[in-house]
Write a protein that holds these residues in place. Structure first.
Motif, PDB file in Angstrom:
ATOM      1  N   THR A 143     -90.253  29.365  -3.387  1.00 17.95           N
ATOM      2  CA  THR A 143     -90.433  28.579  -4.603  1.00 17.95           C
ATOM      3  C   THR A 143     -91.525  27.549  -4.415  1.00 17.95           C
ATOM      4  OG1 THR A 143     -89.371  26.968  -6.063  1.00 17.95           O
ATOM      5  CG2 THR A 143     -88.572  27.061  -3.802  1.00 17.95           C
ATOM      6  N   PRO A 144     -92.320  27.289  -5.446  1.00 19.61           N
ATOM      7  CA  PRO A 144     -93.308  26.206  -5.374  1.00 19.61           C
ATOM      8  C   PRO A 144     -92.746  24.873  -5.854  1.00 19.61           C
ATOM      9  CG  PRO A 144     -93.672  27.474  -7.338  1.00 19.61           C
ATOM     10  CD  PRO A 144     -92.510  28.118  -6.631  1.00 19.61           C
ATOM     11  N   ARG A 145     -91.495  24.828  -6.272  1.00 15.15           N
ATOM     12  CA  ARG A 145     -90.898  23.628  -6.851  1.00 15.15           C
ATOM     13  C   ARG A 145     -90.324  22.717  -5.773  1.00 15.15           C
ATOM     14  NH1 ARG A 145     -87.069  25.663 -11.658  1.00 15.15           N
ATOM     15  NH2 ARG A 145     -85.933  26.422  -9.838  1.00 15.15           N
ATOM     16  N   GLN A 146     -90.767  21.503  -5.782  1.00 15.80           N
ATOM     17  CA  GLN A 146     -90.344  20.556  -4.740  1.00 15.80           C
ATOM     18  C   GLN A 146     -88.829  20.368  -4.729  1.00 15.80           C
ATOM     19  OE1 GLN A 146     -92.729  16.935  -4.343  1.00 15.80           O
ATOM     20  NE2 GLN A 146     -94.184  17.790  -5.823  1.00 15.80           N
ATOM     21  N   ARG A 147     -88.236  20.366  -5.898  1.00 16.21           N
ATOM     22  CA  ARG A 147     -86.803  20.067  -5.992  1.00 16.21           C
ATOM     23  C   ARG A 147     -85.940  21.148  -5.337  1.00 16.21           C
ATOM     24  NH1 ARG A 147     -86.430  20.908 -12.530  1.00 16.21           N
ATOM     25  NH2 ARG A 147     -86.535  23.176 -12.577  1.00 16.21           N
ATOM     26  N   ASP A 148     -86.545  22.299  -5.070  1.00 19.06           N
ATOM     27  CA  ASP A 148     -85.787  23.389  -4.447  1.00 19.06           C
ATOM     28  C   ASP A 148     -85.798  23.317  -2.920  1.00 19.06           C
ATOM     29  OD1 ASP A 148     -86.875  25.721  -6.988  1.00 19.06           O
ATOM     30  OD2 ASP A 148     -85.067  24.464  -6.893  1.00 19.06           O
ATOM     31  N   TYR A 149     -86.568  22.387  -2.386  1.00 23.51           N
ATOM     32  CA  TYR A 149     -86.653  22.265  -0.931  1.00 23.51           C
ATOM     33  C   TYR A 149     -85.606  21.280  -0.434  1.00 23.51           C
ATOM     34  CZ  TYR A 149     -90.737  25.197  -0.800  1.00 23.51           C
ATOM     35  OH  TYR A 149     -91.570  26.282  -0.886  1.00 23.51           O
ATOM     36  N   ASP A 150     -84.895  21.703   0.598  1.00 24.82           N
ATOM     37  CA  ASP A 150     -83.762  20.923   1.090  1.00 24.82           C
ATOM     38  C   ASP A 150     -84.132  19.934   2.179  1.00 24.82           C
ATOM     39  OD1 ASP A 150     -82.226  24.079   0.889  1.00 24.82           O
ATOM     40  OD2 ASP A 150     -81.856  22.435  -0.517  1.00 24.82           O
ATOM     41  N   TYR A 151     -85.134  20.274   2.980  1.00 25.94           N
ATOM     42  CA  TYR A 151     -85.501  19.449   4.129  1.00 25.94           C
ATOM     43  C   TYR A 151     -86.998  19.194   4.121  1.00 25.94           C
ATOM     44  CZ  TYR A 151     -80.925  21.109   5.588  1.00 25.94           C
ATOM     45  OH  TYR A 151     -79.590  21.415   5.623  1.00 25.94           O
ATOM     46  N   TRP A 152     -87.357  17.974   4.517  1.00 19.63           N
ATOM     47  CA  TRP A 152     -88.756  17.543   4.494  1.00 19.63           C
ATOM     48  C   TRP A 152     -89.130  16.839   5.797  1.00 19.63           C
ATOM     49  CZ3 TRP A 152     -92.140  18.236   0.369  1.00 19.63           C
ATOM     50  CH2 TRP A 152     -91.578  18.761  -0.802  1.00 19.63           C
ATOM     51  N   GLY A 153     -90.386  17.019   6.193  1.00 10.89           N
ATOM     52  CA  GLY A 153     -90.911  16.254   7.301  1.00 10.89           C
ATOM     53  C   GLY A 153     -91.450  14.920   6.829  1.00 10.89           C
TER      54      GLY A 153
END
Length: 122
Positions: A103-113
């Protein structure tokens, strides 16, 4: 739980190349889709690229297509972003992130650096 640490940013000139790395902790890295995003000064964070868990499928923002390449090495728990023909407009903090689907949608990403700074001078 996945922890992500980016590296490889720096100051380069227009036309140069850089390779960003994102090292992940956790034994489930290979089950995640991975993405790169960036945030330029005064702008919202935007999608750059994403790669499937196997590495067999990739997707890019139009602004980087043909210049950037996303790849991953599941044995090393690492995802890469090879950036060629860099432009001043590529100046931003670059973040990697993990999601359970492509997905290109940020809200779908669970973990971030935490991000790594890339600065391209003209």
């Amino acid at each position: 739980q996945v922890q992500l640490v980016e590296s490889g940013g720096g100051l380069v000139q227009a036309g140069d190349s850089l390779r960003l790395s994102c090292a992940a902790s956790g034994r489930t890295f290979s089950s995640y889709f991975m993405g790169w995003f960036r945030q330029a000064p005064g702008k919202e964070r935007e999608f750059v690229a994403t790669i499937s868990w196997s590495g067999g499928s990739t997707y890019y923002a139009d602004s980087v297509k043909g210049r950037f390449t996303i790849s991953r090495d599941n044995a090393k728990n690492t995802v890469y972003l090879q950036m060629n023909s860099l432009k001043p407009a590529d100046t931003a903090v670059y973040y990697c992130a993990a999601a359970s689907r492509a997905t290109p949608r940020q809200r779908d990403y669970d973990y971030w650096g935490q991000g790594t700074q890339v600065t391209v001078s003209s």
